[in-house]
Design an enzyme around this catalytic site. Structure first.
Site, PDB file in Angstrom:
ATOM      1  N   HIS A 237      -0.230   2.351   8.438  1.00 46.11           N
ATOM      2  CA  HIS A 237       0.039   2.020   6.873  1.00 46.11           C
ATOM      3  C   HIS A 237       0.725   0.793   6.801  1.00 46.11           C
ATOM      4  CE1 HIS A 237       1.937   2.456   2.863  1.00 46.11           C
ATOM      5  NE2 HIS A 237       0.819   3.103   2.545  1.00 46.11           N
TER       6      HIS A 237
ATOM      7  N   GLU B 193      -5.947  -0.736   1.242  1.00 47.11           N
ATOM      8  CA  GLU B 193      -4.766  -1.086   0.603  1.00 47.11           C
ATOM      9  C   GLU B 193      -4.355  -2.469   0.575  1.00 47.11           C
ATOM     10  OE1 GLU B 193      -2.843   3.159   0.261  1.00 47.11           O
ATOM     11  OE2 GLU B 193      -2.149   2.206   2.176  1.00 47.11           O
TER      12      GLU B 193
HETATM   13  P1  PGA Z   1       0.851   3.811  -4.073  1.00 48.71           P
HETATM   14  O1  PGA Z   1       0.761   3.902  -2.387  1.00 48.71           O
HETATM   15  O2  PGA Z   1      -0.134   4.516  -4.696  1.00 48.71           O
HETATM   16  O3  PGA Z   1       2.346   4.165  -4.423  1.00 48.71           O
HETATM   17  O4  PGA Z   1       0.744   2.071  -4.372  1.00 48.71           O
HETATM   18  C1  PGA Z   1      -0.348   4.090  -1.965  1.00 48.71           C
HETATM   19  C2  PGA Z   1      -0.105   3.875  -0.392  1.00 48.71           C
HETATM   20  O5  PGA Z   1       0.822   3.052   0.013  1.00 48.71           O
HETATM   21  O6  PGA Z   1      -0.611   4.571   0.381  1.00 48.71           O
END
Ligand code: PGA
Length: 251
Positions: free
Chosen positions: A93, A164
């Site tokens: 992450h 992401e």
């Molecule tokens: P968010 O987080 O939906 O709060 O943007 C997603 C993530 O970081 O996995």
């Protein structure tokens, strides 16, 4: 198969985690043959969430270490996660990478997770600087090439790659163009297929993450390239999380 993953991060206190998970059980939030719902609470409450009577959703951890034992203060072993009921683990992450986790460490963690029988949710994504300097594709490729180097996905396990964009993760207010994200997802899928060529198609999926909520999730799932979403902030509200699950189910 579609996926909705709740990453509760450090948003909720222990008491709130148990309350929230209990609400999901009461609301019959469940994994099925078409949709897997995975909830990832902090380490400290994992075993109690796993043991909630009537629980039908799947449990995941937010990180793991790449060794099973040793002088490793603060680390958590993949086998222990598996033995307390986790079926998934988030690895790489951006919030871990920001603290110094490298692509090489991600690679070791992924191998250790598979050795323990866990499914992997591997996070990749470019920072705002990388986006602005036009190196997004290069960065995504490096994250995949190094992170998945010599990775063999066991026959009974899955690899979910969550794309992401780091600059879009809550509380960022920057909006992602879903079409651009889908273009990246297509390239990511191809690269993962190439790197893990021995795996079956059904073992590999690409998910979207970054400020997903019930109002935008359908735009990312259009066209069927993204197989679901990794949801942080919005997943801490049971009602909103339920709406996201419904949208994904009907997408
Ligand atoms: P968010 O987080 O939906 O709060 O943007 C997603 C993530 O970081 O996995």
């Amino acid at each position: 198969m579609k996926y909705v993953i709740a990453n509760w991060k450090l948003y909720l206190s222990d008491e709130e985690v148990i309350h929230q998970a209990t609400q999901l059980v009461a609301g019959h939030v469940a994994s099925s043959d078409e949709l897997e719902v995975v909830v990832c609470p902090p380490f400290t409450s994992l075993d109690r969430v796993a043991e909630l009577p009537g629980r039908q959703f799947t449990i995941g951890a937010q990180d793991c270490y790449w060794e099973e034992s040793g002088a490793k203060t603060g680390e958590v072993a993949p086998h222990d996660l598996k033995s307390i009921g986790c079926e998934y683990v988030i690895i790489g992450h951006s919030e871990r990478r920001a603290l110094g986790e490298t692509d090489e460490m991600v690679n070791q963690k992924i191998k250790a997770a598979y050795a323990a029988g866990l499914n992997v949710i591997m996070c990749i994504g470019e920072t705002l600087d990388e986006k602005n300097s036009g190196t997004t594709d290069e960065r995504l490729n490096a994250q995949l090439n190094i992170g998945l180097d010599q990775v063999h996905i066991p026959e009974n396990n899955k690899l979910l790659v969550a794309y992401e964009p780091v600059w879009a993760i809550y509380p960022s207010k920057q909006e992602v163009n879903p079409e651009e994200a889908i273009t990246h997802a297509t390239a990511i899928r191809e690269q993962v297929r190439h790197l893990c060529s021995a795996a079956a198609d059904a073992q590999i999926s690409v998910l979207y993450g970054g400020s997903v909520d019930s109002s935008n999730v359908n735009a990312f799932l259009a066209g069927g390239v993204f197989a679901g979403a990794l949801v942080g902030h919005a997943s801490t509200n049971a009602q909103e999380f339920g709406s996201i699950i419904n949208s994904v189910m009907n997408s």
